[in-house]
Design a protein around this motif. Structure first.
Motif, PDB file in Angstrom:
ATOM      1  N   GLN A 159     -47.639   9.012  84.952  1.00 15.26           N
ATOM      2  CA  GLN A 159     -47.024   8.516  86.171  1.00 15.26           C
ATOM      3  C   GLN A 159     -46.165   7.287  85.885  1.00 15.26           C
ATOM      4  OE1 GLN A 159     -49.567   8.278  89.672  1.00 15.26           O
ATOM      5  NE2 GLN A 159     -51.189   9.377  88.613  1.00 15.26           N
ATOM      6  N   SER A 182     -48.275  10.405  77.084  1.00 10.92           N
ATOM      7  CA  SER A 182     -47.784   9.478  78.105  1.00 10.92           C
ATOM      8  C   SER A 182     -46.934   8.371  77.478  1.00 10.92           C
ATOM      9  CB  SER A 182     -48.961   8.857  78.860  1.00 10.92           C
ATOM     10  OG  SER A 182     -49.798   8.146  77.956  1.00 10.92           O
ATOM     11  N   PHE A 230     -43.062  15.458  90.293  1.00 11.06           N
ATOM     12  CA  PHE A 230     -43.273  14.390  91.274  1.00 11.06           C
ATOM     13  C   PHE A 230     -43.518  15.010  92.651  1.00 11.06           C
ATOM     14  CE2 PHE A 230     -40.604  12.013  88.142  1.00 11.06           C
ATOM     15  CZ  PHE A 230     -41.556  11.053  87.812  1.00 11.06           C
ATOM     16  N   PHE A 282     -43.813  14.600  84.243  1.00 11.07           N
ATOM     17  CA  PHE A 282     -44.366  13.470  84.985  1.00 11.07           C
ATOM     18  C   PHE A 282     -44.823  13.936  86.366  1.00 11.07           C
ATOM     19  CE2 PHE A 282     -41.446  11.388  81.981  1.00 11.07           C
ATOM     20  CZ  PHE A 282     -42.352  10.539  81.362  1.00 11.07           C
ATOM     21  N   HIS A 283     -45.846  13.276  86.883  1.00  8.88           N
ATOM     22  CA  HIS A 283     -46.394  13.677  88.172  1.00  8.88           C
ATOM     23  C   HIS A 283     -46.688  12.431  89.015  1.00  8.88           C
ATOM     24  CE1 HIS A 283     -49.970  12.852  85.688  1.00  8.88           C
ATOM     25  NE2 HIS A 283     -50.545  12.489  86.823  1.00  8.88           N
ATOM     26  N   GLY A 284     -47.284  12.679  90.187  1.00 10.28           N
ATOM     27  CA  GLY A 284     -47.571  11.575  91.101  1.00 10.28           C
ATOM     28  C   GLY A 284     -46.367  11.264  91.977  1.00 10.28           C
ATOM     29  N   THR A 292     -46.487   1.457  89.100  1.00 11.15           N
ATOM     30  CA  THR A 292     -45.965   0.859  90.332  1.00 11.15           C
ATOM     31  C   THR A 292     -45.334  -0.507  90.087  1.00 11.15           C
ATOM     32  OG1 THR A 292     -48.149  -0.060  90.815  1.00 11.15           O
ATOM     33  CG2 THR A 292     -47.615   2.072  91.789  1.00 11.15           C
TER      34      THR A 292
END
Length: 262
Positions: A144, A120, A190, A166-168, A147
């Motif tokens: 991720q 990460s 994503f 990457f995900h989320g 935010t």
């Protein structure tokens, strides 16, 4: 007697003035030296986290016998000698990104693209207030997007995370990076809806979000992106119409966009 006293007082005043200037100079020099050591240690931590360097690039170019600002792939501010640019792209490096890289507190451009880095992105990277360009495309990175990314990177202009894992969701708070010109998130994992707040990035010229698992409607707010020159969103599960002045690019070429990273 008065004249002698005045001359003595003036001499003392001048001596104190000189001592203050010397003290300030020493303090500034010490601070710069300390900062330079911090930058050097951050880069050496990155070097230590590289497990495969097929061309021995770091071994040959990054060592303590030469100043950090002379290391290949590194550029510094001419006054403070702090590291402002780190570009070690396209070297086929394997390894991970250490949290110490977040100590490069004057960094403006970070380009680690087109390698084989995994793991990460340390949260410390997203706290470098001075960052304008972040290019991490075409690696094997995961995790991720935080935010609060734009809370700590208010001057971000270029963000490329394409061709990773990457995900989320794509955070709607990316709209707070009001200087963003290039946003490249294609070829990841994503999911969820495309944030309509992206339509508030009125300086955006390039937007790549294709080849993910995004779904839902294409936000009508994308019609506000009047500066957009390149736009790609294929291979998702999206629906809706978009204004016809947007240009669509579905090429799967390497997203190592060096021309935007100085």
């Amino acid at each position: 007697m008065e004249r002698v006293h005045s001359l003595r007082m003036m001499s003392i005043f001048l001596l104190l003035h000189c001592l203050i200037i010397i003290s300030l100079f020493i303090a500034a020099t010490t601070a710069n030296t300390s900062s330079n050591i911090t930058d050097r240690d951050a880069l050496l931590a990155l070097k230590a986290h590289i497990t495969h360097d097929p061309t021995n690039f770091l071994a040959k170019n990054w060592n303590t016998s030469t100043p950090v600002c002379n290391w290949t792939g590194v550029a510094c501010d001419i006054h403070s000698h702090r590291v402002t640019v780190l570009n070690i792209s396209s070297l086929n490096l394997r390894g991970t990104i250490p949290s110490q890289l977040g100590n490069l507190s004057s960094l403006q451009s970070l380009n680690l693209s087109c390698n084989r880095l995994s793991g990460s992105i340390p949260s410390a990277i997203f706290t470098i207030y001075t960052l304008k360009n972040v290019s991490l495309g075409k690696n094997q990175l995961s995790g991720q997007i935080p935010t609060n990314i734009c809370s700590n990177l208010p001057f971000l202009e270029f963000l490329s995370l394409s061709l990773n894992m990457f995900h989320g969701g794509i955070p709607s708070t990316l709209s707070n990076c009001t200087y963003l010109r290039i946003l490249s998130l294609a070829y990841n994992d994503f999911s969820g809806a495309v944030p309509r707040e992206i339509g508030n990035l009125t300086k955006l010229k390039v937007l790549y979000i294709g080849a993910n698992r995004l779904q839902g409607e294409i936000p009508r707010e994308f019609g506000n992106l009047t500066e957009l020159e390149q736009f790609s969103l294929p291979t998702n599960n999206l629906q809706g119409m978009i204004l016809n002045f947007l240009q669509f690019y579905s090429s799967s070429a390497c997203f190592c966009i060096h021309s935007f990273v100085h």
